[in-house]
Enzyme design. Structure first.
Site, PDB file in Angstrom:
ATOM      1  N   ASP A  50       0.804  -1.280  -0.140  1.00  0.00           N
ATOM      2  CA  ASP A  50       0.139   0.017  -0.018  1.00  0.00           C
ATOM      3  C   ASP A  50       0.821   1.379  -0.017  1.00  0.00           C
ATOM      4  O   ASP A  50       0.511   2.264  -0.636  1.00  0.00           O
ATOM      5  CB  ASP A  50      -0.964   0.077   1.053  1.00  0.00           C
ATOM      6  CG  ASP A  50      -2.294   0.441   1.123  1.00  0.00           C
ATOM      7  OD1 ASP A  50      -2.557   0.831  -0.155  1.00  0.00           O
ATOM      8  OD2 ASP A  50      -3.016   0.674   1.953  1.00  0.00           O
TER       9      ASP A  50
ATOM     10  N   ASN B  74       0.335   7.822   4.815  1.00  0.00           N
ATOM     11  CA  ASN B  74       1.658   7.388   5.427  1.00  0.00           C
ATOM     12  C   ASN B  74       1.437   6.346   6.471  1.00  0.00           C
ATOM     13  O   ASN B  74       2.497   5.387   6.375  1.00  0.00           O
ATOM     14  CB  ASN B  74       2.344   8.461   6.046  1.00  0.00           C
ATOM     15  CG  ASN B  74       1.600   9.220   7.224  1.00  0.00           C
ATOM     16  OD1 ASN B  74       0.577   9.032   7.292  1.00  0.00           O
ATOM     17  ND2 ASN B  74       2.417  10.165   7.833  1.00  0.00           N
TER      18      ASN B  74
ATOM     19  N   VAL C 263      -2.516  20.739   6.477  1.00  0.00           N
ATOM     20  CA  VAL C 263      -3.159  21.672   7.073  1.00  0.00           C
ATOM     21  C   VAL C 263      -4.206  22.391   6.159  1.00  0.00           C
ATOM     22  O   VAL C 263      -5.142  22.695   6.711  1.00  0.00           O
ATOM     23  CB  VAL C 263      -1.978  22.932   7.560  1.00  0.00           C
ATOM     24  CG1 VAL C 263      -3.013  24.095   7.974  1.00  0.00           C
ATOM     25  CG2 VAL C 263      -1.196  22.385   8.636  1.00  0.00           C
TER      26      VAL C 263
ATOM     27  N   GLU D 244      -5.382  15.887  13.104  1.00  0.00           N
ATOM     28  CA  GLU D 244      -3.980  15.574  13.256  1.00  0.00           C
ATOM     29  C   GLU D 244      -3.533  16.148  11.862  1.00  0.00           C
ATOM     30  O   GLU D 244      -3.690  15.445  10.780  1.00  0.00           O
ATOM     31  CB  GLU D 244      -4.179  13.899  13.145  1.00  0.00           C
ATOM     32  CG  GLU D 244      -4.586  13.666  14.800  1.00  0.00           C
ATOM     33  CD  GLU D 244      -3.712  14.190  15.840  1.00  0.00           C
ATOM     34  OE1 GLU D 244      -2.654  14.781  15.651  1.00  0.00           O
ATOM     35  OE2 GLU D 244      -4.130  13.892  16.949  1.00  0.00           O
TER      36      GLU D 244
ATOM     37  N   CYS E  92       4.419  12.810  10.010  1.00  0.00           N
ATOM     38  CA  CYS E  92       3.911  14.335  10.400  1.00  0.00           C
ATOM     39  C   CYS E  92       4.652  15.043  11.353  1.00  0.00           C
ATOM     40  O   CYS E  92       5.104  16.201  11.468  1.00  0.00           O
ATOM     41  CB  CYS E  92       2.344  14.198  10.619  1.00  0.00           C
ATOM     42  SG  CYS E  92       2.056  12.836  12.010  1.00  0.00           S
TER      43      CYS E  92
ATOM     44  N   GLU F 111      -5.312  12.341  19.812  1.00  0.00           N
ATOM     45  CA  GLU F 111      -5.326  10.889  19.622  1.00  0.00           C
ATOM     46  C   GLU F 111      -4.522  10.084  20.742  1.00  0.00           C
ATOM     47  O   GLU F 111      -3.620  10.737  21.480  1.00  0.00           O
ATOM     48  CB  GLU F 111      -4.711  10.525  18.248  1.00  0.00           C
ATOM     49  CG  GLU F 111      -5.625  11.052  16.938  1.00  0.00           C
ATOM     50  CD  GLU F 111      -5.728  10.522  15.831  1.00  0.00           C
ATOM     51  OE1 GLU F 111      -4.705  10.110  15.327  1.00  0.00           O
ATOM     52  OE2 GLU F 111      -6.829   9.970  15.303  1.00  0.00           O
TER      53      GLU F 111
HETATM   54  P1  NAD Z   1      -4.296  15.380   2.443  1.00  0.00           P
HETATM   55  O1  NAD Z   1      -4.886  16.590   3.378  1.00  0.00           O
HETATM   56  O2  NAD Z   1      -3.905  15.539   0.944  1.00  0.00           O
HETATM   57  O3  NAD Z   1      -5.262  14.131   2.509  1.00  0.00           O
HETATM   58  C1  NAD Z   1      -5.848  13.828   3.661  1.00  0.00           C
HETATM   59  C2  NAD Z   1      -7.117  12.968   3.499  1.00  0.00           C
HETATM   60  O4  NAD Z   1      -8.072  14.103   3.368  1.00  0.00           O
HETATM   61  C3  NAD Z   1      -7.449  12.346   2.284  1.00  0.00           C
HETATM   62  O5  NAD Z   1      -8.048  10.753   2.581  1.00  0.00           O
HETATM   63  C4  NAD Z   1      -8.026  12.938   1.336  1.00  0.00           C
HETATM   64  O6  NAD Z   1      -8.808  12.313   0.304  1.00  0.00           O
HETATM   65  C5  NAD Z   1      -9.047  13.807   2.315  1.00  0.00           C
HETATM   66  N1  NAD Z   1      -9.578  15.035   1.901  1.00  0.00           N
HETATM   67  C6  NAD Z   1      -9.061  15.908   0.931  1.00  0.00           C
HETATM   68  N2  NAD Z   1      -9.776  16.947   0.854  1.00  0.00           N
HETATM   69  C7  NAD Z   1     -10.810  16.726   1.282  1.00  0.00           C
HETATM   70  C8  NAD Z   1     -12.233  17.747   1.842  1.00  0.00           C
HETATM   71  N3  NAD Z   1     -12.276  18.705   0.935  1.00  0.00           N
HETATM   72  N4  NAD Z   1     -12.969  16.920   2.396  1.00  0.00           N
HETATM   73  C9  NAD Z   1     -12.797  15.776   3.357  1.00  0.00           C
HETATM   74  N5  NAD Z   1     -11.643  15.054   3.071  1.00  0.00           N
HETATM   75  C10 NAD Z   1     -10.686  15.710   2.215  1.00  0.00           C
HETATM   76  O7  NAD Z   1      -3.010  14.772   3.271  1.00  0.00           O
HETATM   77  P2  NAD Z   1      -2.167  13.670   2.730  1.00  0.00           P
HETATM   78  O8  NAD Z   1      -1.221  14.111   1.659  1.00  0.00           O
HETATM   79  O9  NAD Z   1      -2.974  12.171   2.393  1.00  0.00           O
HETATM   80  O10 NAD Z   1      -1.262  13.259   3.880  1.00  0.00           O
HETATM   81  C11 NAD Z   1      -0.096  13.984   4.197  1.00  0.00           C
HETATM   82  C12 NAD Z   1      -0.350  14.993   5.343  1.00  0.00           C
HETATM   83  O11 NAD Z   1      -1.110  14.468   6.319  1.00  0.00           O
HETATM   84  C13 NAD Z   1       0.802  15.594   5.623  1.00  0.00           C
HETATM   85  O12 NAD Z   1       0.611  17.313   6.099  1.00  0.00           O
HETATM   86  C14 NAD Z   1       1.317  15.189   7.199  1.00  0.00           C
HETATM   87  O13 NAD Z   1       1.795  15.915   8.003  1.00  0.00           O
HETATM   88  C15 NAD Z   1      -0.274  15.029   7.558  1.00  0.00           C
HETATM   89  N6  NAD Z   1      -0.210  13.909   8.607  1.00  0.00           N
HETATM   90  C16 NAD Z   1      -0.667  14.232   9.831  1.00  0.00           C
HETATM   91  C17 NAD Z   1      -0.651  13.111  10.961  1.00  0.00           C
HETATM   92  C18 NAD Z   1      -0.765  13.503  12.211  1.00  0.00           C
HETATM   93  O14 NAD Z   1      -1.217  12.737  13.194  1.00  0.00           O
HETATM   94  N7  NAD Z   1      -0.516  14.507  12.697  1.00  0.00           N
HETATM   95  C19 NAD Z   1      -0.191  11.813  10.546  1.00  0.00           C
HETATM   96  C20 NAD Z   1      -0.065  11.456   9.192  1.00  0.00           C
HETATM   97  C21 NAD Z   1       0.045  12.563   8.352  1.00  0.00           C
END
Ligand code: NAD
Length: 485
Positions: A95, A154, A231, A251, A285, A459
């Site tokens: 994955d 991730n 963000v 998160e 993250c 969490e």
């Molecule tokens: P992303 O923000 O692009 O997507 C996250 C999720 O949100 C995906 O499932 C996506 O389909 C969904 N999404 C996107 N737009 C949406 C909307 N308008 N409404 C509802 N859902 C929506 O993030 P990514 O690229 O998948 O992951 C990387 C980011 O995640 C990095 O910024 C990383 O720091 C953060 N992250 C944070 C944590 C934490 O616990 N703080 C853990 C892992 C990753």
């Protein structure tokens, strides 16, 4: 022939796999080779409706069970996950591309920890008795109702469990939407929960991009949204949830500081910096990507870091000797390569790495820049790849101010042998998850989450219970009611 990673169907709803090929096809690409290993289909409006209505219908009965009964199911699911750790880890590697060396110890195992921990807590979620003379008030900790979980790419198994386990322990149901980049693992979590005895509909998984996430967040039947993501997505989802006055956990991303003082043990500090920048090829993250090193040990630190980074075994993620895998997608690889170019252009000194690795798949060499200054792009923006920025500092006061000079506030770490200083510095850092002489430990017993733009809510730990439940208070009068007329 069908690839072993291909799931039985795209969605898991109401206790069974469900397919609807009318949705947009989502190819699943194995990051180590670039080959397509599976296809799932984004949820159509009919699938979204099925997931929400069955989850809503199942929740009330689930909440009526005793916490001990719910907990027993979660703990059984934890046992199944541990028994199947190897196959779940292989799937996690397909994955995400993360090396099996990591996934064997950090994904299904971490998910099982969450199921076991919250399963154990479920029977002890109680309220208070508050005496008021001969009257009294009692409080009850109640479920929120139907919760939506939305994941990043991730840690697909871990995120599905870190959200699902506390939600279910409190008597909620959940509809979980994994990232479209890593859609496979959450389906296994749903399958295992169901096998362990979770009633149909209590934990549904549906696929899709942001649009499907948006449909879930705005649905009036949904009581809570827990997002792991960036963000910018967090801001959109938080605003949409506010429209419906829903509970949220966010998160989000980070650009966390890792501060290394002159008196630190250099080997341990280098180990912390490696764990906090190169684990999962930097796609974490909470990574400490701004490594502030006090000038007195700078050159020793850099020499040791370059030598140890040279020992990374980059290659086939399925080979258990591999310690460094590819980026999750070609797109993410190109974003990170763009940041590396920016680092070079803006005058940072390249210590090691700095290129795409010479092999198939989306590999980037672990990269270290020194002489990074606070205003450089690589010191300000979240890169989400294996790029460490080393910055110099002179004094404690100066480094605290510079560490806090960011919109983010997820994590922070300090390496020093002076324990008074360690606590004094950590106290002043604006971050939710902090480390002293360590980095990136995330046991389920410890709260995890950020401040400032990195998020709201927590969490894991007992804190997560507060974010998946609400308190009802009941005043009980024993005597007559006095009224003005
Ligand atoms: P992303 O923000 O692009 O997507 C996250 C999720 O949100 C995906 O499932 C996506 O389909 C969904 N999404 C996107 N737009 C949406 C909307 N308008 N409404 C509802 N859902 C929506 O993030 P990514 O690229 O998948 O992951 C990387 C980011 O995640 C990095 O910024 C990383 O720091 C953060 N992250 C944070 C944590 C934490 O616990 N703080 C853990 C892992 C990753």
């Amino acid at each position: 022939m069908t690839h072993p990673a291909q799931p039985k169907a795209s969605h898991f709803i109401n206790g069974e796999y469900v397919e609807d090929t009318g949705g947009t096809p989502i190819p699943v690409i194995y990051a180590a080779t670039g080959e397509q290993i599976a296809t799932v289909y984004a949820a159509t409006p009919a699938i979204v409706e099925q997931a929400l209505s069955t989850s809503k219908a199942a929740q009330k009965e689930w909440a009526k069970m005793t916490g001990t009964e719910r907990g027993r199911i979660l703990r059984r699911a934890a046992d199944i996950m541990r028994e199947r750790n190897h196959e779940l880890s292989v799937l996690e590697t397909y994955d995400t591309g993360k090396p099996l060396q990591e996934t064997l110890v950090a994904d299904a195992t971490s998910g099982a920890d969450a199921l076991e921990y919250f399963g154990g807590l479920a029977g002890s979620l109680t309220g208070e008795h508050i005496p008021m003379g001969e009257d009294w008030v009692y409080t009850k900790r109640e479920a929120l109702g139907l919760c939506v979980g939305i994941g990043a790419w991730n840690y697909p198994t871990q995120i599905a469990c870190w959200k699902g386990a506390p939600a279910l322990a409190c008597g909620n149901s959940m509809v979980f939407k994994p990232s479209e980049t890593t859609p496979l693992c959450a389906l296994k979590v749903a399958e295992i929960l169901h096998e362990a005895g979770a009633p149909a509909g209590i934990y549904n998984v549906i696929q899709g991009m942001g649009e499907v996430g948006g449909a879930l967040v705005t649905d009036p039947r949904v009581d809570k949204v827990s997002l792991t993501g960036s963000v910018p997505t967090g801001k959109k989802v938080y605003a949409a949830a506010a429209e419906g006055m829903k509970h949220v956990t966010m998160e989000l991303g980070g650009k966390s500081p890792l501060i290394i003082f002159d008196d630190a043990d250099v080997d341990n500090a280098v180990g912390g910096a490696i764990n906090g920048n190169f684990y999962s090829s930097g796609q974490v993250c909470s990574n400490g990507t701004r490594v502030f090193v006090q000038k007195g040990i700078k050159e020793r630190f850099l020499a040791c870091l370059a030598e140890r980074t040279g020992n990374a075994v980059i290659g086939d993620p399925m080979d258990e000797t591999t310690s460094f895998g590819p980026m999750v997608t070609e797109n993410q690889m190109n974003i990170v390569l763009g940041y590396i170019e920016k680092g070079k252009e803006e005058g940072a000194r390249l210590i090691c790495g700095g290129e795409r690795a010479d092999m198939d798949g989306y590999y980037i060499q672990p990269t270290v820049f020194a002489d990074v200054t606070d205003d450089m792009t690589i010191a300000r923006e979240e890169i989400f790849g294996p790029v460490m920025s080393v910055l110099d500092f002179d004094t404690e006061e100066e480094v605290i101010a510079r560490a806090n000079d960011t919109e983010f506030g997820l994590s922070a770490g300090v390496f020093t042998n002076d324990f008074s200083r360690a606590h004094r510095v950590i106290d002043q850092l604006e971050a939710g998850s902090c480390f002293i002489n360590s980095y990136n430990d995330a046991p389920v017993e410890a709260p995890f989450g950020g401040v400032k733009a990195s998020g709201v809510g927590r969490e894991n730990s007992k804190e997560a219970i507060k974010h998946f439940s609400q308190v009802k208070s009941v005043y009980v009068r024993m005597g007559d009611v006095e009224a003005a007329f």
